[in-house]
Each structure stands twice: as structure tokens, then as C-alpha cells.
Design a protein around this motif. Sequence first.
Motif, PDB file in Angstrom:
ATOM      1  N   PRO A 171       0.762  -1.175   0.056  1.00 21.52           N
ATOM      2  CA  PRO A 171       0.101  -0.017   0.098  1.00 21.52           C
ATOM      3  C   PRO A 171       0.802   1.263  -0.191  1.00 21.52           C
ATOM      4  O   PRO A 171       0.442   2.275  -0.628  1.00 21.52           O
ATOM      5  CB  PRO A 171      -0.966  -0.090   1.239  1.00 21.52           C
ATOM      6  N   ALA A 172       2.021   1.224   0.549  1.00 21.07           N
ATOM      7  CA  ALA A 172       2.621   2.234   0.612  1.00 21.07           C
ATOM      8  C   ALA A 172       3.205   2.700  -0.707  1.00 21.07           C
ATOM      9  O   ALA A 172       3.449   3.978  -0.864  1.00 21.07           O
ATOM     10  CB  ALA A 172       3.968   2.237   2.011  1.00 21.07           C
ATOM     11  N   TYR A 173       3.815   1.780  -1.449  1.00 21.37           N
ATOM     12  CA  TYR A 173       4.396   1.848  -2.681  1.00 21.37           C
ATOM     13  C   TYR A 173       2.995   2.536  -3.514  1.00 21.37           C
ATOM     14  O   TYR A 173       3.454   3.758  -4.251  1.00 21.37           O
ATOM     15  CB  TYR A 173       4.628   0.563  -3.422  1.00 21.37           C
ATOM     16  N   PHE A 174       1.840   2.078  -3.622  1.00 22.45           N
ATOM     17  CA  PHE A 174       0.886   2.723  -4.576  1.00 22.45           C
ATOM     18  C   PHE A 174       0.169   3.950  -3.899  1.00 22.45           C
ATOM     19  O   PHE A 174      -0.526   4.775  -4.548  1.00 22.45           O
ATOM     20  CB  PHE A 174      -0.237   1.728  -4.500  1.00 22.45           C
ATOM     21  N   GLU A 175       0.631   4.606  -2.686  1.00 24.42           N
ATOM     22  CA  GLU A 175       0.270   5.763  -2.108  1.00 24.42           C
ATOM     23  C   GLU A 175       1.205   6.802  -3.249  1.00 24.42           C
ATOM     24  O   GLU A 175       0.665   7.999  -3.332  1.00 24.42           O
ATOM     25  CB  GLU A 175       0.706   6.171  -0.763  1.00 24.42           C
ATOM     26  N   THR A 190       8.655   1.140 -10.746  1.00 24.33           N
ATOM     27  CA  THR A 190       9.860   0.477 -10.163  1.00 24.33           C
ATOM     28  C   THR A 190       9.485  -0.976  -9.849  1.00 24.33           C
ATOM     29  O   THR A 190       8.446  -1.088  -9.132  1.00 24.33           O
ATOM     30  CB  THR A 190      10.216   1.467  -9.074  1.00 24.33           C
ATOM     31  N   CYS A 191      10.035  -1.771 -10.694  1.00 22.58           N
ATOM     32  CA  CYS A 191       9.827  -3.372 -10.530  1.00 22.58           C
ATOM     33  C   CYS A 191      11.121  -4.056  -9.827  1.00 22.58           C
ATOM     34  O   CYS A 191      12.286  -3.536 -10.060  1.00 22.58           O
ATOM     35  CB  CYS A 191       9.515  -4.006 -11.773  1.00 22.58           C
ATOM     36  N   ILE A 192      10.622  -5.040  -9.269  1.00 20.19           N
ATOM     37  CA  ILE A 192      11.644  -5.914  -8.503  1.00 20.19           C
ATOM     38  C   ILE A 192      12.286  -7.088  -9.544  1.00 20.19           C
ATOM     39  O   ILE A 192      11.296  -8.137  -9.773  1.00 20.19           O
ATOM     40  CB  ILE A 192      11.313  -6.426  -7.114  1.00 20.19           C
ATOM     41  N   ARG A 217       9.648  -6.674 -20.138  1.00 18.36           N
ATOM     42  CA  ARG A 217      10.799  -6.408 -19.553  1.00 18.36           C
ATOM     43  C   ARG A 217      10.566  -5.116 -18.573  1.00 18.36           C
ATOM     44  O   ARG A 217      10.170  -4.112 -19.138  1.00 18.36           O
ATOM     45  CB  ARG A 217      11.912  -6.242 -20.570  1.00 18.36           C
ATOM     46  N   VAL A 218      10.853  -5.528 -17.499  1.00 19.16           N
ATOM     47  CA  VAL A 218      10.714  -4.322 -16.415  1.00 19.16           C
ATOM     48  C   VAL A 218      12.013  -3.831 -15.965  1.00 19.16           C
ATOM     49  O   VAL A 218      12.939  -4.405 -16.168  1.00 19.16           O
ATOM     50  CB  VAL A 218       9.999  -4.839 -15.146  1.00 19.16           C
ATOM     51  N   SER A 219      12.150  -2.673 -15.046  1.00 17.53           N
ATOM     52  CA  SER A 219      13.287  -2.239 -14.526  1.00 17.53           C
ATOM     53  C   SER A 219      13.009  -1.593 -13.262  1.00 17.53           C
ATOM     54  O   SER A 219      11.758  -1.540 -13.039  1.00 17.53           O
ATOM     55  CB  SER A 219      13.904  -1.354 -15.520  1.00 17.53           C
ATOM     56  N   GLY A 220      14.102  -1.615 -12.224  1.00 15.63           N
ATOM     57  CA  GLY A 220      14.048  -1.272 -11.039  1.00 15.63           C
ATOM     58  C   GLY A 220      15.349  -1.236 -10.465  1.00 15.63           C
ATOM     59  O   GLY A 220      16.255  -1.439 -10.997  1.00 15.63           O
ATOM     60  N   GLN A 221      15.291  -0.836  -8.958  1.00 15.49           N
ATOM     61  CA  GLN A 221      16.454  -0.881  -8.192  1.00 15.49           C
ATOM     62  C   GLN A 221      17.008  -2.128  -7.881  1.00 15.49           C
ATOM     63  O   GLN A 221      18.547  -2.087  -7.475  1.00 15.49           O
ATOM     64  CB  GLN A 221      16.418   0.267  -7.307  1.00 15.49           C
ATOM     65  N   LEU A 222      16.249  -3.109  -7.927  1.00 15.90           N
ATOM     66  CA  LEU A 222      16.704  -4.204  -6.914  1.00 15.90           C
ATOM     67  C   LEU A 222      16.525  -5.618  -8.097  1.00 15.90           C
ATOM     68  O   LEU A 222      15.475  -5.713  -8.789  1.00 15.90           O
ATOM     69  CB  LEU A 222      15.840  -4.574  -5.976  1.00 15.90           C
ATOM     70  N   THR A 223      17.503  -6.318  -7.865  1.00 13.70           N
ATOM     71  CA  THR A 223      17.404  -7.642  -8.570  1.00 13.70           C
ATOM     72  C   THR A 223      17.802  -8.823  -7.464  1.00 13.70           C
ATOM     73  O   THR A 223      18.898  -8.672  -6.773  1.00 13.70           O
ATOM     74  CB  THR A 223      18.455  -7.656  -9.947  1.00 13.70           C
ATOM     75  N   LEU A 238       9.476  -1.389  -2.041  1.00 14.91           N
ATOM     76  CA  LEU A 238      10.562  -0.997  -2.859  1.00 14.91           C
ATOM     77  C   LEU A 238      10.024  -1.276  -4.200  1.00 14.91           C
ATOM     78  O   LEU A 238      10.950  -1.114  -5.029  1.00 14.91           O
ATOM     79  CB  LEU A 238      11.730  -1.946  -2.293  1.00 14.91           C
ATOM     80  N   GLY A 239       8.930  -1.635  -4.544  1.00 16.73           N
ATOM     81  CA  GLY A 239       8.637  -1.880  -5.994  1.00 16.73           C
ATOM     82  C   GLY A 239       7.505  -2.919  -6.162  1.00 16.73           C
ATOM     83  O   GLY A 239       7.098  -3.429  -5.115  1.00 16.73           O
TER      84      GLY A 239
END
Length: 298
Positions: A171-175, A190-192, A217-223, A238-239
Amino acid sequence: MKRNLNDLLYFVTVAREGSFTRAAALLGVTQPALSQAISAFEERMKIRLLTRTTRSVSPTAAGERLLNSIGHRIDEIETELDMLTELRDKPAGTVRITCGPNVLRTILLPKLTPLLQKYPDIHIEFDANHGFRDIVADRFDAGVRLGDTIDKDMIAMPIGPKLRMAAVASPAYFENHPIPQTPHDLTNHTCINQRMIRSGGLYVWDFDQDGGDLNVRVSGQLTFNTSEHIVDAALAGLGIAFLPEEEFGPHIQEGRLIRVLEPWCLPFPGYYLYYPSRKQPSPAFSLVVDALRMRRKN
């Protein structure tokens, strides 16, 4: 010259494992005792069978020849010894299974617990990991994978219901981010990501659209290469994460994660137990297979 069958078993195990430490653990002996036994065997044979380095152990040319000539015979002896348990009052033996951590927790242990309680002489060794093990080369009795990833030359049996993928975020992400309405909207989020252990590439998120596949194909800070850490990152806001819905456990139902894009996530074949074709499975293995078999609901 007197030969000890233990020497042959020790040699085959070390050669296959490529490690005295791992072989000693499998054999239930100490590493120094195993090393000493192999050295004494080589001395009696008057030939070097293993090449030792600080990092690995590998067969010499002579060792490779010996391994190829007797390795399968050792396996046959172990199979015949397992078969003798048919003559016991209660079946006994060890069954080795490689699988993912989540299916071990959600399907294998619940189904096998009654079997283990009924047959105390049956032992099951689980190798829980996120990679794909070669069950023949690594001498597993069976493995568990999703149905569409199993080699065609294996016997495969469904052990769980069909699965669905789920795209979720906290819920925090979608805020701070709009709810995606189609899979294409994920390119603005932002995707994981998940690194696939077998191929080394990033997992391409696969959705269903009008009977066909839609890959994003998604992108984000974490893998990550582990699903449990992907869940933790999603819970931390975080995503958006994308995994089989069972990986998220009760987090969706209890509101800690919000599911999106559900119409694009259709059911697909779930987990299968797979194993090489064998003419005479051991009694213990047959009981494990039967315990894991999917039962039709009346």
C-alpha cells in the motif's frame, strides 16, 4: 591383492563430488579418514587416481577409467540393497529429492509427514535450492519443478494444483504510484527483478492476453535470485513484484500487499515430481511417489 569394497565406494563418491569434504559428509566419515583411505588405496594400486588441488579434486585418466567402469555398478548394488527392504516388515531406505524452498514448505512436507510417521525407517533428504540440479548426474532419486520446465525423457507426475502468477506491491508503494491498468504500464513503474539461476538472464514477466502471451521487460533498483527476498522487498515498499501467488502467502489476503493486473494472470500447470524411468523403484521411493500423487476430489 586384497581389495576393500569400501575403497571403491569412497573413490566413486569423491570423484563424483569433486570434494573430500562433501564426500565425507555423504559417506558419514571424517574428511581426514576419507583422505587417508583414498591415499592408501592409491598406494596399493600403485597409481594415482585423483588429482588434488587446494580448491577441487578431479579424477586422473586412470581414475576416470575406473569411475566409468565401476560407478554404475556401485549404483546397481545400492539399488539392489534398497530392493531387499521389500523383505522387511517395514520398508526402509533413503530417498533424495531436489526442489525449491517454497514447494518444500507448502506441498512436500505436508504430504510426506504422515508417511514419515508411519514408516520410521524411511529417510528423506531434501536439497532445497533455486537452481536446476541434474538429478541423474547428482544422484537424486527425484526432483520437483514446474511442469513446463521438465525434460521430455523424464517421468513426470503432478503433485499440486495449477498456479497463477501475481503482480503485487505494498500500500505504501501505491500511495506514490498509480495502479497499473495493463502490463504495458509496468514500464513506468519501479519493479523488482529476478535473476534466473539457470540462464543467468533477467526473468521476463509473462502475462496472458486474449489467449496469447504478453511479455514485459521491467526495470527497477533491485534484482534478486531468491523469491523470499523479492517478497521482503515488496513488503518494504520497494517496487512491484511478480511471482506465483503462493509465494506471497497470506500477505495479499491480509492487505500487506495489493494485487494488480489479475485478469492478465491465468492458471498454468503447477509443480511436478519428475524422475528417470526405472524398472524397479525401491519400496521407499514407491511410497514417496504415492504419498505425493494428486488425489481426485470426490
